[in-house]
Design a protein around this motif. Structure first.
Motif, PDB file in Angstrom:
ATOM      1  N   PRO A 130      -6.629  -1.381 -11.976  1.00  0.00           N
ATOM      2  CA  PRO A 130      -6.617  -0.034 -11.380  1.00  0.00           C
ATOM      3  C   PRO A 130      -5.512   0.083 -10.332  1.00  0.00           C
ATOM      4  N   LYS A 131      -4.769   1.184 -10.399  1.00  0.00           N
ATOM      5  CA  LYS A 131      -3.679   1.411  -9.451  1.00  0.00           C
ATOM      6  C   LYS A 131      -4.090   2.333  -8.306  1.00  0.00           C
ATOM      7  N   PHE A 132      -5.041   3.236  -8.576  1.00  0.00           N
ATOM      8  CA  PHE A 132      -5.443   4.257  -7.605  1.00  0.00           C
ATOM      9  C   PHE A 132      -6.955   4.325  -7.512  1.00  0.00           C
ATOM     10  N   ASN A 133      -7.441   4.750  -6.333  1.00  0.00           N
ATOM     11  CA  ASN A 133      -8.879   5.010  -6.200  1.00  0.00           C
ATOM     12  C   ASN A 133      -9.150   6.468  -6.566  1.00  0.00           C
ATOM     13  N   ASN A 134     -10.395   6.903  -6.412  1.00  0.00           N
ATOM     14  CA  ASN A 134     -10.778   8.264  -6.811  1.00  0.00           C
ATOM     15  C   ASN A 134     -10.115   9.352  -5.975  1.00  0.00           C
ATOM     16  N   ASP A 135      -9.610   8.994  -4.793  1.00  0.00           N
ATOM     17  CA  ASP A 135      -8.922   9.967  -3.939  1.00  0.00           C
ATOM     18  C   ASP A 135      -7.419  10.029  -4.217  1.00  0.00           C
ATOM     19  N   GLY A 136      -6.963   9.219  -5.171  1.00  0.00           N
ATOM     20  CA  GLY A 136      -5.548   9.193  -5.488  1.00  0.00           C
ATOM     21  C   GLY A 136      -4.734   8.258  -4.619  1.00  0.00           C
ATOM     22  N   ASP A 137      -5.402   7.403  -3.843  1.00  0.00           N
ATOM     23  CA  ASP A 137      -4.693   6.452  -2.973  1.00  0.00           C
ATOM     24  C   ASP A 137      -4.281   5.217  -3.767  1.00  0.00           C
ATOM     25  N   LEU A 138      -3.069   4.760  -3.541  1.00  0.00           N
ATOM     26  CA  LEU A 138      -2.560   3.561  -4.204  1.00  0.00           C
ATOM     27  C   LEU A 138      -3.280   2.334  -3.651  1.00  0.00           C
ATOM     28  N   ILE A 139      -3.901   1.554  -4.542  1.00  0.00           N
ATOM     29  CA  ILE A 139      -4.673   0.392  -4.098  1.00  0.00           C
ATOM     30  C   ILE A 139      -4.181  -0.930  -4.683  1.00  0.00           C
ATOM     31  N   ASP A 140      -3.239  -0.883  -5.597  1.00  0.00           N
ATOM     32  CA  ASP A 140      -2.765  -2.090  -6.271  1.00  0.00           C
ATOM     33  C   ASP A 140      -1.659  -2.758  -5.443  1.00  0.00           C
ATOM     34  N   PRO A 141      -1.882  -3.997  -4.965  1.00  0.00           N
ATOM     35  CA  PRO A 141      -0.895  -4.676  -4.105  1.00  0.00           C
ATOM     36  C   PRO A 141       0.471  -4.880  -4.775  1.00  0.00           C
ATOM     37  N   THR A 142       0.497  -5.179  -6.058  1.00  0.00           N
ATOM     38  CA  THR A 142       1.769  -5.373  -6.748  1.00  0.00           C
ATOM     39  C   THR A 142       2.569  -4.082  -6.776  1.00  0.00           C
ATOM     40  N   THR A 143       1.897  -2.970  -7.037  1.00  0.00           N
ATOM     41  CA  THR A 143       2.570  -1.670  -7.064  1.00  0.00           C
ATOM     42  C   THR A 143       3.012  -1.276  -5.661  1.00  0.00           C
ATOM     43  N   GLN A 144       2.217  -1.620  -4.661  1.00  0.00           N
ATOM     44  CA  GLN A 144       2.611  -1.342  -3.281  1.00  0.00           C
ATOM     45  C   GLN A 144       3.889  -2.092  -2.921  1.00  0.00           C
ATOM     46  N   GLN A 145       4.013  -3.330  -3.358  1.00  0.00           N
ATOM     47  CA  GLN A 145       5.226  -4.106  -3.082  1.00  0.00           C
ATOM     48  C   GLN A 145       6.419  -3.503  -3.807  1.00  0.00           C
ATOM     49  N   ARG A 146       6.230  -3.067  -5.043  1.00  0.00           N
ATOM     50  CA  ARG A 146       7.314  -2.410  -5.786  1.00  0.00           C
ATOM     51  C   ARG A 146       7.771  -1.146  -5.060  1.00  0.00           C
ATOM     52  N   LEU A 147       6.809  -0.414  -4.507  1.00  0.00           N
ATOM     53  CA  LEU A 147       7.133   0.802  -3.767  1.00  0.00           C
ATOM     54  C   LEU A 147       7.918   0.467  -2.496  1.00  0.00           C
ATOM     55  N   LYS A 148       7.523  -0.595  -1.820  1.00  0.00           N
ATOM     56  CA  LYS A 148       8.260  -1.014  -0.621  1.00  0.00           C
ATOM     57  C   LYS A 148       9.695  -1.399  -0.981  1.00  0.00           C
ATOM     58  N   ASP A 149       9.881  -2.025  -2.130  1.00  0.00           N
ATOM     59  CA  ASP A 149      11.227  -2.384  -2.577  1.00  0.00           C
ATOM     60  C   ASP A 149      12.097  -1.132  -2.785  1.00  0.00           C
ATOM     61  N   VAL A 150      11.491  -0.056  -3.294  1.00  0.00           N
ATOM     62  CA  VAL A 150      12.222   1.209  -3.449  1.00  0.00           C
ATOM     63  C   VAL A 150      12.647   1.727  -2.078  1.00  0.00           C
ATOM     64  N   LEU A 151      11.737   1.684  -1.115  1.00  0.00           N
ATOM     65  CA  LEU A 151      12.047   2.174   0.236  1.00  0.00           C
ATOM     66  C   LEU A 151      13.179   1.373   0.869  1.00  0.00           C
ATOM     67  N   LEU A 152      13.146   0.066   0.696  1.00  0.00           N
ATOM     68  CA  LEU A 152      14.213  -0.780   1.251  1.00  0.00           C
ATOM     69  C   LEU A 152      15.559  -0.470   0.589  1.00  0.00           C
ATOM     70  N   SER A 153      15.541  -0.240  -0.707  1.00  0.00           N
ATOM     71  CA  SER A 153      16.761   0.117  -1.416  1.00  0.00           C
ATOM     72  C   SER A 153      17.277   1.481  -0.972  1.00  0.00           C
ATOM     73  N   LEU A 154      16.375   2.440  -0.780  1.00  0.00           N
ATOM     74  CA  LEU A 154      16.767   3.769  -0.308  1.00  0.00           C
ATOM     75  C   LEU A 154      17.388   3.690   1.080  1.00  0.00           C
TER      76      LEU A 154
END
Length: 193
Positions: free
Chosen positions: A158-182
């Motif tokens: 599961p990537k998201f909870n019922n409220d639409g919040d990102l809960i998957d640690p691997t996906t969170q790290q991928r997102l942080k990598d995008v922010l660092l690149s930006l």
């Protein structure tokens, strides 16, 4: 005394207006993650109040107040983070509307860096990203190329909870990598200018 490092001001825009949208959840997570990145701040800008683009609303070179406020936020930012869901192989109508309002003369998107993130089924919103990149050519936006970020929200784990919040640690790290690149790309683009 060392000079203070600049803070990159990121405007985050979600193409979905739904409160529990996975794409909006990606932006909430990006805002949280930015707290651990020195020199970056992210402001979520709600595009839902913008009227549909209608040049009859432009009077004596001015725009409706809500549009003027939106354009000012775009102008004052250093770069953009778009959360772009895919509707019919393209960007959403609200996102296209926001892009169009800020491109009216003078185009306030021009010569700034941007990144795109998407969540959804199948290709995870990837086709909307390709279309947004095409639109960005005319707007003179400069998108990061890597890392690409699409999430199939319905595949395990599961990537998201019922409220639409990102809960998957691997996906969170991928997102942080995008922010660092930006951040890095924004600084390079600013130095080149």
């Amino acid at each position: 005394m060392a000079a203070a490092k600049p803070t990159i001001k990121v405007v985050a825009i979600c193409g979905s207006l739904r409160k529990a949208s996975f794409n909006r959840g990606l932006l909430r997570s990006a805002i949280e993650l930015s707290n651990s990145i020195e020199g970056m701040s992210i402001e979520y800008v709600d595009i839902s109040p913008l009227p549909m683009l209608n040049t009859d609303l432009e009077v004596d070179g001015t725009y409706p107040p809500v549009v003027e406020d939106f354009r000012r936020k775009i102008l004052q930012s250093d770069c953009f983070l778009f959360a772009s869901p895919e509707y019919n192989y393209s960007v959403t109508a609200p996102l296209k509307n926001a892009l169009d309002w800020a491109s009216r003369p003078p185009n306030v998107w021009a010569n700034k860096a941007a990144a795109i993130i998407s969540a959804g089924g199948g290709f995870g919103g990837g086709r909307s990203q390709y279309h947004l990149r095409q639109i960005g050519v005319f707007l003179d936006l400069h998108f990061i190329n890597k890392p690409e970020f699409v999430v199939n929200a319905f595949q395990p784990p599961p990537k998201f909870n019922n409220d639409g919040d990102l809960i998957d640690p691997t996906t969170q790290q991928r997102l942080k990598d995008v922010l660092l690149s930006l951040k890095a790309f924004t600084l390079r683009l600013q130095q080149a200018n």
